[in-house]
Design a protein around this motif. Sequence first.
Motif, PDB file in Angstrom:
ATOM      1  N   THR A   1       0.485  44.681   9.538  1.00  0.00           N
ATOM      2  CA  THR A   1       1.158  45.839  10.144  1.00  0.00           C
ATOM      3  C   THR A   1       0.239  47.197   9.830  1.00  0.00           C
ATOM      4  OG1 THR A   1       3.291  45.341   9.273  1.00  0.00           O
ATOM      5  CG2 THR A   1       2.709  47.738   9.626  1.00  0.00           C
ATOM      6  N   VAL A   2      -0.587  47.657   8.747  1.00  0.00           N
ATOM      7  CA  VAL A   2      -1.506  48.312   8.729  1.00  0.00           C
ATOM      8  C   VAL A   2      -2.451  47.909   7.910  1.00  0.00           C
ATOM      9  CG1 VAL A   2      -2.320  50.911   8.206  1.00  0.00           C
ATOM     10  CG2 VAL A   2       0.207  50.333   8.996  1.00  0.00           C
ATOM     11  N   PRO A   3      -3.208  46.969   8.621  1.00  0.00           N
ATOM     12  CA  PRO A   3      -4.404  46.250   7.541  1.00  0.00           C
ATOM     13  C   PRO A   3      -5.406  47.206   7.420  1.00  0.00           C
ATOM     14  CG  PRO A   3      -4.338  45.571  10.010  1.00  0.00           C
ATOM     15  CD  PRO A   3      -3.439  46.612   9.859  1.00  0.00           C
ATOM     16  N   ASN A   4      -5.984  47.260   6.164  1.00  0.00           N
ATOM     17  CA  ASN A   4      -7.053  47.853   5.804  1.00  0.00           C
ATOM     18  C   ASN A   4      -8.128  46.929   4.882  1.00  0.00           C
ATOM     19  OD1 ASN A   4      -7.538  50.756   6.708  1.00  0.00           O
ATOM     20  ND2 ASN A   4      -5.287  50.892   5.971  1.00  0.00           N
ATOM     21  N   GLY A   5      -9.218  47.557   4.308  1.00  0.00           N
ATOM     22  CA  GLY A   5     -10.267  46.763   3.817  1.00  0.00           C
ATOM     23  C   GLY A   5     -10.952  46.279   5.225  1.00  0.00           C
ATOM     24  N   PRO A   6     -11.045  45.300   5.480  1.00  0.00           N
ATOM     25  CA  PRO A   6     -11.405  44.132   4.627  1.00  0.00           C
ATOM     26  C   PRO A   6     -12.575  44.341   3.919  1.00  0.00           C
ATOM     27  CG  PRO A   6     -11.772  43.538   6.815  1.00  0.00           C
ATOM     28  CD  PRO A   6     -11.424  44.821   6.995  1.00  0.00           C
ATOM     29  N   VAL A   7     -12.619  43.783   2.649  1.00  0.00           N
ATOM     30  CA  VAL A   7     -13.933  43.574   1.829  1.00  0.00           C
ATOM     31  C   VAL A   7     -14.190  42.281   1.412  1.00  0.00           C
ATOM     32  CG1 VAL A   7     -13.853  46.050   1.207  1.00  0.00           C
ATOM     33  CG2 VAL A   7     -12.858  44.602  -0.249  1.00  0.00           C
ATOM     34  N   PHE A   8     -15.472  41.939   0.895  1.00  0.00           N
ATOM     35  CA  PHE A   8     -15.864  40.656   0.310  1.00  0.00           C
ATOM     36  C   PHE A   8     -16.484  40.893  -1.234  1.00  0.00           C
ATOM     37  CE2 PHE A   8     -15.491  39.987   4.877  1.00  0.00           C
ATOM     38  CZ  PHE A   8     -15.212  38.818   4.913  1.00  0.00           C
ATOM     39  N   ASP A   9     -16.454  40.088  -1.858  1.00  0.00           N
ATOM     40  CA  ASP A   9     -16.939  39.843  -3.094  1.00  0.00           C
ATOM     41  C   ASP A   9     -18.463  39.735  -2.886  1.00  0.00           C
ATOM     42  OD1 ASP A   9     -17.416  37.307  -2.548  1.00  0.00           O
ATOM     43  OD2 ASP A   9     -16.662  36.526  -4.538  1.00  0.00           O
ATOM     44  N   PRO A  10     -19.285  39.981  -3.912  1.00  0.00           N
ATOM     45  CA  PRO A  10     -20.886  40.141  -3.498  1.00  0.00           C
ATOM     46  C   PRO A  10     -21.407  38.589  -3.012  1.00  0.00           C
ATOM     47  CG  PRO A  10     -20.478  41.317  -5.548  1.00  0.00           C
ATOM     48  CD  PRO A  10     -19.009  40.714  -5.234  1.00  0.00           C
ATOM     49  N   ALA A  11     -20.850  37.599  -3.474  1.00  0.00           N
ATOM     50  CA  ALA A  11     -21.008  35.991  -2.949  1.00  0.00           C
ATOM     51  C   ALA A  11     -20.562  35.860  -1.669  1.00  0.00           C
ATOM     52  CB  ALA A  11     -20.619  35.277  -3.928  1.00  0.00           C
ATOM     53  N   GLY A  12     -19.572  36.666  -0.993  1.00  0.00           N
ATOM     54  CA  GLY A  12     -18.968  36.321   0.174  1.00  0.00           C
ATOM     55  C   GLY A  12     -17.940  35.111   0.172  1.00  0.00           C
ATOM     56  N   THR A  13     -17.431  34.685  -0.830  1.00  0.00           N
ATOM     57  CA  THR A  13     -16.603  33.701  -1.325  1.00  0.00           C
ATOM     58  C   THR A  13     -15.136  34.045  -1.144  1.00  0.00           C
ATOM     59  OG1 THR A  13     -16.823  33.577  -3.523  1.00  0.00           O
ATOM     60  CG2 THR A  13     -18.132  32.411  -2.230  1.00  0.00           C
ATOM     61  N   ALA A  14     -14.865  35.502  -1.245  1.00  0.00           N
ATOM     62  CA  ALA A  14     -13.479  36.175  -1.408  1.00  0.00           C
ATOM     63  C   ALA A  14     -13.425  37.433  -0.602  1.00  0.00           C
ATOM     64  CB  ALA A  14     -13.181  36.284  -2.897  1.00  0.00           C
ATOM     65  N   LEU A  15     -12.377  37.269   0.228  1.00  0.00           N
ATOM     66  CA  LEU A  15     -11.994  38.321   0.949  1.00  0.00           C
ATOM     67  C   LEU A  15     -10.826  39.062   0.378  1.00  0.00           C
ATOM     68  CD1 LEU A  15     -11.848  39.944   3.787  1.00  0.00           C
ATOM     69  CD2 LEU A  15     -10.264  38.006   4.611  1.00  0.00           C
ATOM     70  N   PHE A  16     -10.777  40.516   0.465  1.00  0.00           N
ATOM     71  CA  PHE A  16      -9.696  41.069  -0.157  1.00  0.00           C
ATOM     72  C   PHE A  16      -9.231  41.944   1.132  1.00  0.00           C
ATOM     73  CE2 PHE A  16     -12.265  40.656  -3.789  1.00  0.00           C
ATOM     74  CZ  PHE A  16     -11.345  39.974  -4.768  1.00  0.00           C
ATOM     75  N   LEU A  17      -7.789  41.998   1.472  1.00  0.00           N
ATOM     76  CA  LEU A  17      -7.176  42.556   2.517  1.00  0.00           C
ATOM     77  C   LEU A  17      -6.062  43.362   2.102  1.00  0.00           C
ATOM     78  CD1 LEU A  17      -7.135  42.915   5.859  1.00  0.00           C
ATOM     79  CD2 LEU A  17      -5.844  40.851   5.884  1.00  0.00           C
ATOM     80  N   ALA A  18      -5.902  44.622   2.273  1.00  0.00           N
ATOM     81  CA  ALA A  18      -4.846  45.197   2.155  1.00  0.00           C
ATOM     82  C   ALA A  18      -3.959  45.573   3.443  1.00  0.00           C
ATOM     83  CB  ALA A  18      -4.892  46.870   1.622  1.00  0.00           C
ATOM     84  N   ASP A  19      -2.565  45.388   3.330  1.00  0.00           N
ATOM     85  CA  ASP A  19      -1.569  46.055   4.192  1.00  0.00           C
ATOM     86  C   ASP A  19      -0.963  47.078   3.639  1.00  0.00           C
ATOM     87  OD1 ASP A  19       0.325  46.227   6.240  1.00  0.00           O
ATOM     88  OD2 ASP A  19       0.542  44.053   6.525  1.00  0.00           O
TER      89      ASP A  19
END
Length: 291
Positions: free
Chosen positions: A149-167
Amino acid sequence: MDSGGWEARSPDRFRLGEGARWHEGRLYFVDLLQGGLYSTRPGCGPVDLRREAGLDVPLGAVAPVHGRPGAWIAAAGPGIALLRPGAQPHWIARPEDGAPRPMRMNDAVCDPAGRFWATSMAADAEPGAGSLYRVDRDGSVHRVLTGLTVPNGPVFDPAGTALFLADSARGLIVSHGVDPESGRLGPARPFVRLGQGEGKPDGMTVDDRGCLWVALWGAGRVHCYDPLGRLRAEVAAPTPNVSSVAFGGGLMHLTTAWHRLAEPDPWAGAVLDRPTEVTAPPAAPFRPSFP
């Protein structure tokens, strides 16, 4: 209102400041609805505010392009563009052209491998109309998530193995496992759900310890969560619409907005900073394999 130790980077006030990124000693950010990219260098004495680029469409967020000084990849209007000094935008793709309702790109970031990830949303925030796109290094664009709906972030952990995404509309932050080689996402896992009155999760960043910092729109606060999703710190801001957070130069940086405030306070729309011991990686660049 007490500033809480925050200082405004300039006297300018932006309608919808977003997308704070630290890059080569400067803070870059956008005025989203006005289509402007700006930068400033904190701690330099006189106000140092530069308008780096201007588009005639909304500009959601940017990332630097590796090996191309002054060039940016941008989530803007209906798609993805390269911004180069002295040149017209070069559109890589416009995946939201021809959608059933007016759409625009929103937040975006590069992962440590050099891919660009960008979100889209309906101009009227229609539930479930938005998507997450991945731009690979060869310039190919892939829709990897829908129903946002209103996606924000996205961001990654320093290793690039996890994505965080807010709605933001749902008050929810999820995490996805990521294959660093292919960019393939694993299933979504709930990470944090904001309660009534806690604000809406907006722009985010991950620090050098792997903790997630979240700007809370409407609440005038920033939350810090550890990798297990436990709240570890709260920072108050002097204005309610806090939209993104970044770290660099020994400072914590916030963008804010006067958008949707019936009576904006003196801090609304300011770019703010204050000293901190928290450190974070600079903005990861897009690493194109094409000319």
